[in-house]
Design a protein around this motif. Structure first.
Motif, PDB file in Angstrom:
ATOM      1  N   LEU A 465       4.806  -7.308  10.422  1.00  0.00           N
ATOM      2  CA  LEU A 465       5.188  -6.820   9.100  1.00  0.00           C
ATOM      3  C   LEU A 465       4.078  -7.116   8.097  1.00  0.00           C
ATOM      4  O   LEU A 465       3.422  -8.158   8.172  1.00  0.00           O
ATOM      5  CB  LEU A 465       6.488  -7.468   8.632  1.00  0.00           C
ATOM      6  CG  LEU A 465       7.736  -7.180   9.475  1.00  0.00           C
ATOM      7  CD1 LEU A 465       8.894  -8.046   9.029  1.00  0.00           C
ATOM      8  CD2 LEU A 465       8.109  -5.700   9.374  1.00  0.00           C
ATOM      9  N   GLY A 466       3.880  -6.216   7.168  1.00  0.00           N
ATOM     10  CA  GLY A 466       2.867  -6.407   6.143  1.00  0.00           C
ATOM     11  C   GLY A 466       3.189  -5.613   4.901  1.00  0.00           C
ATOM     12  O   GLY A 466       4.222  -4.933   4.807  1.00  0.00           O
ATOM     13  N   ILE A 467       2.283  -5.688   3.929  1.00  0.00           N
ATOM     14  CA  ILE A 467       2.420  -4.980   2.659  1.00  0.00           C
ATOM     15  C   ILE A 467       1.211  -4.073   2.489  1.00  0.00           C
ATOM     16  O   ILE A 467       0.089  -4.457   2.805  1.00  0.00           O
ATOM     17  CB  ILE A 467       2.521  -5.972   1.487  1.00  0.00           C
ATOM     18  CG1 ILE A 467       3.720  -6.907   1.685  1.00  0.00           C
ATOM     19  CG2 ILE A 467       2.644  -5.235   0.151  1.00  0.00           C
ATOM     20  CD1 ILE A 467       3.775  -8.047   0.696  1.00  0.00           C
ATOM     21  N   LEU A 468       1.447  -2.865   1.971  1.00  0.00           N
ATOM     22  CA  LEU A 468       0.421  -1.831   1.898  1.00  0.00           C
ATOM     23  C   LEU A 468       0.309  -1.292   0.483  1.00  0.00           C
ATOM     24  O   LEU A 468       1.327  -0.963  -0.151  1.00  0.00           O
ATOM     25  CB  LEU A 468       0.804  -0.701   2.860  1.00  0.00           C
ATOM     26  CG  LEU A 468      -0.101   0.513   2.979  1.00  0.00           C
ATOM     27  CD1 LEU A 468      -1.469   0.124   3.499  1.00  0.00           C
ATOM     28  CD2 LEU A 468       0.555   1.552   3.903  1.00  0.00           C
ATOM     29  N   SER A 469      -0.918  -1.204  -0.016  1.00  0.00           N
ATOM     30  CA  SER A 469      -1.152  -0.554  -1.306  1.00  0.00           C
ATOM     31  C   SER A 469      -1.946   0.718  -1.099  1.00  0.00           C
ATOM     32  O   SER A 469      -2.724   0.833  -0.146  1.00  0.00           O
ATOM     33  CB  SER A 469      -1.912  -1.485  -2.256  1.00  0.00           C
ATOM     34  OG  SER A 469      -3.286  -1.575  -1.894  1.00  0.00           O
ATOM     35  N   GLY A 470      -1.754   1.671  -1.978  1.00  0.00           N
ATOM     36  CA  GLY A 470      -2.476   2.929  -1.913  1.00  0.00           C
ATOM     37  C   GLY A 470      -1.774   4.020  -1.141  1.00  0.00           C
ATOM     38  O   GLY A 470      -2.193   5.178  -1.199  1.00  0.00           O
ATOM     39  N   TYR A 471      -0.704   3.693  -0.417  1.00  0.00           N
ATOM     40  CA  TYR A 471       0.018   4.736   0.325  1.00  0.00           C
ATOM     41  C   TYR A 471       0.827   5.599  -0.641  1.00  0.00           C
ATOM     42  O   TYR A 471       0.962   6.801  -0.460  1.00  0.00           O
ATOM     43  CB  TYR A 471       0.915   4.120   1.391  1.00  0.00           C
ATOM     44  CG  TYR A 471       1.463   5.139   2.371  1.00  0.00           C
ATOM     45  CD1 TYR A 471       0.656   5.702   3.347  1.00  0.00           C
ATOM     46  CD2 TYR A 471       2.791   5.552   2.311  1.00  0.00           C
ATOM     47  CE1 TYR A 471       1.138   6.642   4.237  1.00  0.00           C
ATOM     48  CE2 TYR A 471       3.299   6.491   3.200  1.00  0.00           C
ATOM     49  CZ  TYR A 471       2.463   7.037   4.159  1.00  0.00           C
ATOM     50  OH  TYR A 471       2.953   7.979   5.037  1.00  0.00           O
ATOM     51  N   VAL A 472       1.399   4.959  -1.663  1.00  0.00           N
ATOM     52  CA  VAL A 472       1.993   5.705  -2.766  1.00  0.00           C
ATOM     53  C   VAL A 472       1.145   5.456  -4.005  1.00  0.00           C
ATOM     54  O   VAL A 472       0.381   4.488  -4.082  1.00  0.00           O
ATOM     55  CB  VAL A 472       3.461   5.310  -3.016  1.00  0.00           C
ATOM     56  CG1 VAL A 472       4.334   5.729  -1.851  1.00  0.00           C
ATOM     57  CG2 VAL A 472       3.595   3.828  -3.287  1.00  0.00           C
ATOM     58  N   ALA A 473       1.267   6.347  -4.979  1.00  0.00           N
ATOM     59  CA  ALA A 473       0.452   6.250  -6.185  1.00  0.00           C
ATOM     60  C   ALA A 473       0.801   4.986  -6.963  1.00  0.00           C
ATOM     61  O   ALA A 473       1.902   4.421  -6.839  1.00  0.00           O
ATOM     62  CB  ALA A 473       0.680   7.481  -7.049  1.00  0.00           C
ATOM     63  N   ALA A 474      -0.152   4.538  -7.776  1.00  0.00           N
ATOM     64  CA  ALA A 474       0.074   3.371  -8.611  1.00  0.00           C
ATOM     65  C   ALA A 474       1.312   3.594  -9.481  1.00  0.00           C
ATOM     66  O   ALA A 474       1.465   4.634 -10.120  1.00  0.00           O
ATOM     67  CB  ALA A 474      -1.148   3.110  -9.485  1.00  0.00           C
ATOM     68  N   GLY A 475       2.206   2.613  -9.456  1.00  0.00           N
ATOM     69  CA  GLY A 475       3.427   2.695 -10.252  1.00  0.00           C
ATOM     70  C   GLY A 475       4.561   3.453  -9.606  1.00  0.00           C
ATOM     71  O   GLY A 475       5.667   3.528 -10.157  1.00  0.00           O
ATOM     72  N   ALA A 476       4.341   4.034  -8.407  1.00  0.00           N
ATOM     73  CA  ALA A 476       5.370   4.838  -7.752  1.00  0.00           C
ATOM     74  C   ALA A 476       6.222   3.984  -6.813  1.00  0.00           C
ATOM     75  O   ALA A 476       5.753   2.996  -6.239  1.00  0.00           O
ATOM     76  CB  ALA A 476       4.740   5.981  -6.973  1.00  0.00           C
ATOM     77  N   LEU A 477       7.467   4.385  -6.648  1.00  0.00           N
ATOM     78  CA  LEU A 477       8.365   3.788  -5.671  1.00  0.00           C
ATOM     79  C   LEU A 477       8.586   4.780  -4.535  1.00  0.00           C
ATOM     80  O   LEU A 477       8.636   5.984  -4.755  1.00  0.00           O
ATOM     81  CB  LEU A 477       9.703   3.428  -6.311  1.00  0.00           C
ATOM     82  CG  LEU A 477       9.689   2.337  -7.385  1.00  0.00           C
ATOM     83  CD1 LEU A 477      11.071   2.194  -8.012  1.00  0.00           C
ATOM     84  CD2 LEU A 477       9.230   1.002  -6.805  1.00  0.00           C
TER      85      LEU A 477
END
Length: 606
Positions: A465-477
């Motif tokens: 398990l991990g955490i990913l940034s950049g897959y959705v736009a900044a500020g998006a859920l």
């Protein structure tokens, strides 16, 4: 020894003269000497002579028994049939110098359907995707399925199955397991060596694979993103002859300076051509080639295959002949392929293009036969074989919501950061919000999603398990999840999602599908594509798979505010590959490629 063979010191080739092969040689000599009529004359166009570096007018190309017999002044010699090129340019058919056919999500027969209309005559394939799932069963399938197609498919034996010892794959292929394949027809050499720490650390099994290739004088492909200076010298000293992972001019120059050849990649996820083409000069161009590496069928249908590389190179200022050599002769000479040029004795494999600016392919010829015209095959390719042994089955331990709980009690996390238009990632440190129990909750962290990799081959129950940034736009859920059994290179399940419930729904949908890709929105499957061959490929026609892939992409793009410069499935698939910097995720946890070890997501954990 045939023109396509490399020397093999351990197994000398002996040739028995028979009436059949003697007659074939006699006919070839007589046709080249204009003593007997050719089968076909190509006239009225411009012929690319990649040996002299000239586009030649006023000549005809004569073909006999599927081979080029002669290139002669117009009207010289006799032929039973004449093809009027009407001013178009006759090029050698294109060569993709490094491709994973499985990444196109098509079995070999369907892959040929996809690329042949684009002027491709040969590919150098590394089947390590299906080998990581099925081992030698996968290798045997690819060899059998690619036989006798209007596309010359040659293979590099997979060197890293699994890619690293830090994950679970479906199989393990050591040097002994590969030994019987070295003398198989259409096997060229050793596929991309991804385990560079294994090379530098003198891993014994990897060393055996390298030595098996070297004793046969076979080419060895490399994979060294970010590897510079002494370490890159060491890869060259180990006998590695190419690299297709360069993303900077510095990497490219270091490879060339060490005697390696550079394969310039422009795929669906990794796009390096615009950067690296600036490093191509008249002095080094003959040591450069083109490849797609990983490409989805929708992109090929929309943008082209190797003709896209040619078009982009010329747009960047590369001389058209230089670009043609990079797409044909350079790869043929490096890998010992029979084609790559229009000259006596070479296969009559041609791409007829409108011009050498757009490189729009009007016709493709294979062994002197017209196989595609105006983007369409002239006759169907055989129906794919579907052996029971390659049909995918997703094997999981029971999964539930608890499977996806990711404790980050300190609130400070190691995060995988997507780099737009690249498959490298950035190691980020983020302060994250957690639920009342100290578990990461993507709904409390706009711009971040949870990532999971689940072992799917042997029901071992291991989950990273991990955490990913950049897959959705900044500020998006992300109110849903995307999951696939394409997860380089061990091909477990990889899933990105905004909630544990959506991730669970996506994984269960994949399990029911038997492999492929799914998009879930608020608990409901909104798009899916089955990939029954090992969970990687389809037996369906290329256009149908292209539509299916496009539908999955469209569903993801409509359901979520995705980040910049990514593909919703292919980008996700590469996040599980623990040989490309900086952070990755395997079924055994978060992996730091730079340190070559697993690390915790929670930076505050003791």
């Amino acid at each position: 020894m045939s023109a396509s063979s490399h020397s093999n010191a351990s197994s000398p080739v002996t040739v028995t003269l028979t009436p059949a092969n003697f007659d074939a040689l006699r006919r070839r000599i007589d046709a080249s000497n204009l003593a007997v009529p050719a089968d076909t004359r190509f006239t009225g166009g411009v012929v690319a002579d990649v040996y002299t570096g000239e586009f030649v007018k006023g000549v005809d190309v004569l073909v006999k028994d599927g081979l080029v017999a002669a290139v002669v002044p117009e009207g010289i010699g006799e032929a039973r049939e004449t093809v009027d090129l009407q001013g178009k340019t006759l090029l050698p058919a294109f060569i993709d110098a490094h491709v994973h056919i499985e990444s196109a999500m098509l079995v070999p027969e369907r892959f040929a359907e996809l690329v042949v209309p684009h002027g491709t005559g040969a590919v150098v394939a590394d089947p390590h995707e299906i080998a990581n799932v099925l081992g030698t069963v996968g290798l045997d399938f690819m060899l059998e399925a690619s036989e006798g197609l209007p596309l010359d498919i040659r293979f590099q034996l997979p060197s890293c199955v699994p890619a690293t010892p830090f994950e679970h794959a479906g199989a393990v292929l050591d040097a002994a397991a590969l030994e019987p394949y070295w003398e198989k027809k259409r096997v060229l050499g050793l596929g991309e060596v991804m385990n560079i720490p294994g090379v530098l650390g003198h891993d014994s099994d990897l060393a055996a694979k390298l030595l098996h290739a070297q004793k046969r004088s076979r080419p060895i492909d490399g994979h060294a993103p970010g590897i510079l200076h002494e370490a890159r010298s060491a890869t060259a000293a180990a006998g590695i002859t190419t690299d297709h992972e360069s993303s900077s001019l510095e990497e490219m120059r270091e490879s060339l300076a060490r005697g390696m050849k550079v394969i310039i990649r422009e795929g669906s996820a990794a796009k390096n051509l615009r950067t690296l083409i600036q490093g191509v000069t008249p002095r080094n161009s003959r040591r450069c080639m083109f490849c797609s590496d990983d490409v989805n069928p929708a992109d090929v249908e929309r943008l082209g295959h190797m003709e896209k590389h040619l078009r982009m190179a010329v747009e960047a200022g590369v001389d058209p002949m230089t670009a043609v050599q990079m797409a044909t002769l350079n790869a043929a000479e490096h890998f010992g392929l029979p084609g790559g040029a229009i000259a006596p004795g070479k296969p009559a494999d041609f791409a007829v293009v409108e011009d050498v600016t757009t490189f729009r392919v009007a016709e493709t010829w294979h062994r002197g036969e017209l196989v595609a015209k105006d983007g369409k095959l002239t006759k169907p390719i055989r129906t794919p074989i579907q052996p029971e042994a390659v049909l995918s089955r997703v094997k999981l331990q029971p999964v539930g919501l608890e499977t996806f709980r990711l404790p980050v009690p300190s609130g400070e996390a190691n995060v995988i950061g997507i780099v737009p238009h690249e498959i490298v990632t950035k190691a980020e440190v983020r302060t994250v919000k957690t639920d009342a129990e100290g578990n990461f909750d993507a709904q409390l962290n706009p711009g971040l999603v949870k990532l999971a990799v689940l072992e799917r081959h042997h029901a071992l129950g291991t989950v990273g398990l991990g955490i990913l940034s950049g897959y959705v736009a900044a500020g998006a859920l992300m109110e849903g999840a995307v999951a696939t059994t394409i997860a380089h290179d061990s091909h477990n399940i990889v899933c990105a999602g905004g909630s544990d419930a959506d991730m669970l729904a996506a994984v269960r949908a994949l399990e029911a599908l038997g492999g492929g890709m799914v998009v879930v929105k608020r608990g409901e499957v909104v798009a899916s594509l089955a990939l029954p061959a090992g969970g990687l490929m389809s037996f369906e026609p290329a256009d149908a798979v292209a539509r299916g892939v496009a539908a999955v992409h469209r569903a993801a793009e409509e359901a979520f505010r995705l980040g910049e410069g990514l593909e919703p499935v292919m980008t996700l698939a590469f996040l599980a590959l623990p040989v490309i910097p900086e952070l990755r995720l395997t079924d055994l946890g978060l992996f730091d490629v730079r340190a070559w070890t697993h690390v915790g997501t929670d930076r505050g954990a003791k």
